[in-house]
Design an enzyme around this catalytic site. Structure first.
Site, short mmCIF file in Angstrom:
data_model
loop_
_atom_site.label_atom_id
_atom_site.label_comp_id
_atom_site.label_asym_id
_atom_site.label_seq_id
_atom_site.Cartn_x
_atom_site.Cartn_y
_atom_site.Cartn_z
N ASP A 86 -7.81 -7.05 -3.23
CA ASP A 86 -7.73 -5.78 -3.95
C ASP A 86 -8.82 -4.86 -3.38
O ASP A 86 -9.68 -5.29 -2.60
CB ASP A 86 -7.88 -6.01 -5.47
CG ASP A 86 -7.31 -4.84 -6.27
OD1 ASP A 86 -6.91 -3.82 -5.67
OD2 ASP A 86 -7.27 -4.95 -7.52
N ASP A 121 -5.84 2.86 -4.50
CA ASP A 121 -4.99 3.71 -5.34
C ASP A 121 -5.84 4.37 -6.42
O ASP A 121 -6.99 3.98 -6.64
CB ASP A 121 -3.86 2.88 -5.95
CG ASP A 121 -4.36 1.61 -6.63
OD1 ASP A 121 -5.22 0.91 -6.05
OD2 ASP A 121 -3.92 1.32 -7.76
N GLY A 184 -2.51 0.20 -13.25
CA GLY A 184 -2.81 1.02 -14.42
C GLY A 184 -2.35 0.42 -15.72
O GLY A 184 -2.09 1.15 -16.69
#
Ligand code: GUN
Length: 621
Positions: A86, A121, A184
């Site tokens: 990540d 992101d 999210g």
């Protein structure tokens, strides 16, 4: 992705990474690069195929950074299989801005040899305004586009807060990436807002490229896995196995328990037989955390294995229905999930019997498809007769009465079935015949459904015991024609003057013969398999592109000899194709090559590049 088995949007599939294949659905345990206390062989013995770690943490720490650059990520983490990294987005969500740019963090992931590389992101919060979420979706897409993919698997997270259209937009745009995490969502998972998650996952999934693995970022608690998989999620990551362990809490597939509150460890737990909960409470904290982490990991993989088994036997829907009762938030999620119509992705029939509990079961995609057909079936000018359960129930009928009504009328004939009405002639087809029912019909629903049917064709009444005496039609011919109408989505009669051969032992229809040629045979699930003669007829009845896949000439020559159709040779196709249903394999000039069974729905056909698209059962040669 190569699909092995499926149930609607859920799938068992495989995809390749530089360090080996991953079979989904699965979970990637989160590995802390600073303190990795479960070694590879332990992880593997629990079913772990791949792990995830954080490149931002590695990059920021001088020792880890140098070690990773010098010896590679796999050596640093001490895991030889696929490793996803990540990017630090989550840290920026928790702590504010981070010190690296998107390009810097992606280049670092490339340099250390990550198998699945995540861009930086922009995290969208659940309570964010629409405009703000929208600009983050666009910014995230820009960041994807500034990356040179080389030959790497780049993960492009789908953002968009709780707004369905933003999730759809984001999923569509981010499908340029080879791997699609849904981001999210951690705040929603933490606050049990599962019905919002259902909305987010469904909208993201249906707008995404179906060949991409879909990952739910942070969705590591097993209680929600089945729901997410049912909506098309393939992978999860789990920090929860360790986070809960540090907090003296245990994961179970239905929820969480505190070590303080339990009397015994379940038999499947790796702690069972080693400690009692009391003893473990008094163990030193590092050892205790390790034992609880192992318990949690076990619980996660037991749930994943159960889900895979459910997809394989086609009972994942039932499993979700069952699990919905384990927490009110899951129940709410289930109730919102069934509002989404996934019947376009549903196969023609399922391997396992249909379980009817109560009216909620009628939201199953296969029932939604049958209800749509029923409404179409009666939308003509004919009289419609409903035969009550006095004369017909699944598997039980008053032969004389039913035969008399069928053969001496040309009415549309419906029967009452679990509180709805369906065509009598589907009585031998899935799921009418393969039913396990509680019998708890909902009278109010039945009345409402009748009103809906009357709004389509007002000329409906219940059969009251009349006797008719003019022979007009043949029972079995009506049945096979109705099945063909349903199966091939046609309004005309498929069979004419057929010789219907029945099994001597069961009395069921077996072969349908015309002019000495077999046109079709009846499958065990009460649907038709077409011979090549039957396929020619379907070709002439269904205007292009109905139920067709168009292949190039080279593939066509193989298919004509009975070989399967592979996705990569398909040039175009009908989006109305149903998985498991008859599908025509044709040339660009609409010449028939073969007939077979589709592996996926027409909506998905476009996306897949590897594997069998149509399992051919007869070619023209
Ligand atoms: N981990 C949990 N949520 C997210 C997210 O939205 N994006 C990224 N990159 N990682 C996450």
């Amino acid at each position: 992705m190569e699909i092995l088995f499926r149930e609607n949007l859920a799938r068992i599939a495989r995809f390749k990474t530089p360090h080996g294949e991953i079979e989904t659905p699965t979970v990637m345990p989160v590995i802390n690069p600073n303190l990795n206390f479960l070694d590879e062989s332990t992880l593997r013995s629990y079913g772990v195929q791949a792990v995830i770690t954080n490149s931002y943490i590695i990059k920021r720490n001088q020792r880890l950074n140098e070690d990773a650059l010098r010896h590679g990520l796999h050596s640093l983490i001490k895991f030889s299989g696929p490793i996803m990294t990540d990017s630090g987005t989550f840290q920026s969500h928790v702590y504010g801005d981070i010190e690296y740019s998107n390009k810097e963090i992606v280049d670092f992931q490339k340099a250390i040899g990550s198998d699945i590389i995540t861009i930086l992101d922009v995290f969208t919060e659940p309570d964010e305004s629409y405009n703000s979420a929208r600009s983050k979706v666009i910014e995230t897409y820009k960041r994807l586009k500034e990356i040179d993919f080389e030959d790497k698997i780049i993960a492009g997270p789908v953002q968009g807060s709780i707004y369905p259209d933003l999730r759809r937009l984001s999923a569509y745009l981010m499908s340029d990436a080879l791997y699609l995490p849904i981001g999210g969502v951690v705040p929603l998972l933490e606050s049990y807002r599962y019905s919002d998650l259902v909305k987010i996952i469904f909208n993201s999934k249906v707008s995404s490229d179906f060949s991409r693995p879909v990952h739910l970022f942070g969705g590591g608690h097993p209680m929600f896995f089945a729901f997410a998989v049912m909506l098309g999620v393939d992978l999860f990551d789990s920090a929860s196995y360790i986070k809960y362990a540090k907090d003296n809490r245990l994961l179970y597939s239905e929820g969480t328990r505190a070590l303080n509150d339990i009397r015994e460890f379940p038999e499947w737990s790796p702690i069972h037989g080693k400690y009692t909960p009391q003893e473990l409470l008094h163990e030193e904290s590092e050892k205790r955390t390790r034992m609880l982490a192992l318990h949690n990991l076990k619980s996660i993989f037991i749930e994943i294995n159960e889900i895979k088994e459910r997809i394989y036997e086609n009972t994942l829907y039932n499993y979700v229905e069952e699990k919905a009762r384990s927490h009110p938030a899951l129940f709410k999620a289930f109730m919102s999930m069934i509002n989404y119509d996934t019947s376009d992705y549903s196969p023609l029939s399922y391997k396992s019997p249909f379980f009817y509990y109560d009216k909620t079961s009628l939201n199953h995609p296969i029932i939604k498809r049958i209800m749509k057909f029923t409404e179409n079936y009666i939308s003509n000018s004919r009289h419609t007769l409903i035969i009550s359960s006095k004369y017909w129930r699944p598997g039980v009928k008053n032969e004389n009465v039913i035969k008399n009504i069928v053969e001496c009328t040309d009415f549309n004939l419906l029967v009452s079935w679990n509180g709805i009405y369906i065509p009598l002639f589907l009585e031998d087809s899935y799921p009418v015949q393969q039913l396990v029912s509680s019998g708890l019909n909902d009278k109010k629903l039945e009345e409402d459904y009748l009103k809906r049917l009357k709004s389509i064709n007002n000329d409906i009444e219940f059969y009251e015991g009349e006797h008719y005496d003019k022979r007009l039609r043949d029972y079995d011919t009506e049945k096979i024609n109705t099945i063909a109408m349903f199966q091939f989505n046609i309004n005309e009669r498929f069979f004419d003057k057929s010789n219907i051969i029945k099994s001597k032992s069961t009395g069921h229809i077996r072969n349908i013969i015309e002019d000495n040629n077999i046109i079709a045979t009846m499958r065990n699930d009460g649907y038709l398999t077409l011979s090549i003669k039957g396929a020619y007829r379907l070709l002439s009845m269904k205007p292009w592109p109905g139920l067709r896949v168009v292949v190039d000439d080279e593939s066509g020559r193989f298919n004509a000899n009975g070989y399967n159709v592979f996705f990569k040779f398909i040039k175009s196709f009908d989006t109305g194709i149903i998985p498991g249903n008859e599908t025509l394999v044709v040339s660009e000039d609409d010449d028939l090559y073969a007939v077979g069974k589709a592996a996926v729905s027409g909506i998905e056909m476009y996306y897949y590049k590897s594997g069998v698209a149509v399992k051919v059962h007869e070619g023209v040669n």
